[in-house]
Design an enzyme around this catalytic site. Structure first.
Site, short mmCIF file in Angstrom:
data_model
loop_
_atom_site.label_atom_id
_atom_site.label_comp_id
_atom_site.label_asym_id
_atom_site.label_seq_id
_atom_site.Cartn_x
_atom_site.Cartn_y
_atom_site.Cartn_z
N GLU A 50 0.78 -1.24 0.10
CA GLU A 50 0.17 0.02 -0.21
C GLU A 50 0.93 1.18 0.11
OE1 GLU A 50 -2.19 2.83 2.92
OE2 GLU A 50 -1.96 0.55 3.70
N ASP A 54 0.76 3.63 -3.09
CA ASP A 54 0.26 5.30 -2.85
C ASP A 54 1.28 6.12 -3.62
OD1 ASP A 54 -1.00 7.42 -1.22
OD2 ASP A 54 0.80 7.80 -0.66
N GLU A 126 -4.40 0.43 -3.61
CA GLU A 126 -3.19 1.11 -3.82
C GLU A 126 -2.22 -0.11 -3.39
OE1 GLU A 126 -3.47 5.65 -1.98
OE2 GLU A 126 -3.16 3.92 -0.48
#
Length: 235
Positions: A50, A54, A126
């Site tokens: 994640e 991102d 993400e």
């Protein structure tokens, strides 16, 4: 677990992408609550993916808007990007992909509605993007991101997206002051799998608003919304 493995095949078809290393896809769909309840693989979850996804997403969307809208200012581009990568937008994409159905999560998280929790879904998308990046590189990650966010990007062009209250508040306050805006999480309530966060926003040492949400981002947006409404009423 068989259902989980079958879901991996379905998801790859939805994305029009087949992982060279399926283990990356599996890890992208493992929520930390699952590893917490299944000791021994504490570090095998999607949090690191994640984090990577991102950064990849921010780069891809920044590049897209930079080249697509040469007439836009830096501030306008920043606002457009924020609307694209915000939690509501990413959760919307994740729901369309039915990511909640494919995730491995703890029983407590699932019982509390985790499969449809916006923050969890946005994080999963993400993580998925981060796994594509590691599996095939930036260009394939770019293709997947723009493919899945196409609807959001089109809405931004026509002004149909949800408001980003934090950006709106910053723009309004900076017309009269360059002092920074501060957000603080002032309370967390509930068990780990079903927390409610309370955020406050301050400017020049004065609390301007507060808000609650199932994630820190949501709480901050609600605090900014209250502050913006109060400020505009008194201006």
């Amino acid at each position: 677990m068989e259902r989980f493995e079958n879901g991996l095949t379905e998801l790859q078809k939805r994305l029009h992408y087949t992982w060279r290393n399926p283990e990356l896809l599996r890890q992208a769909l493992v929520h930390s609550s699952y590893t917490y309840e299944n000791k021994g693989r504490e570090h095998y979850n999607n949090e690191r993916l994640e984090y990577l996804g991102d950064a990849v997403l921010e780069l891809v969307i920044s590049d897209y808007f930079y080249h697509s809208f040469p007439e836009k200012t830096e501030g306008e581009l920043t606002k457009m990007r924020a609307l694209t990568v915000c939690e509501p937008s990413l959760a919307l994409v994740a729901r369309r992909l039915e990511l909640g159905r494919y995730l491995l999560m703890g029983r407590g998280e699932e019982r509390s509605g985790g499969r449809d929790r916006p923050s969890l879904l946005a994080d999963a998308f993400e993580a998925l993007l981060g796994s594509v990046y590691l599996d095939a590189g930036l260009e394939e990650a770019r293709r997947v991101a723009l493919q899945e966010l196409a609807g959001i990007l089109e809405k931004i062009k026509t002004g149909q997206t949800a408001r980003d209250y934090k950006t709106d508040l910053q723009e309004v306050l900076q017309r009269k002051s360059t002092d920074p805006i501060h957000y603080h999480i002032i309370n967390e309530a509930g068990p780990d799998h079903d927390k409610v966060f309370t955020a406050a926003v301050e400017h020049r040492g004065k609390k301007m608003g507060w808000g609650r949400g199932k994630s820190k981002k949501e709480a901050e947006q609600q605090a900014a919304k209250m502050a913006l409404e109060k400020y505009l009423q008194s201006d």
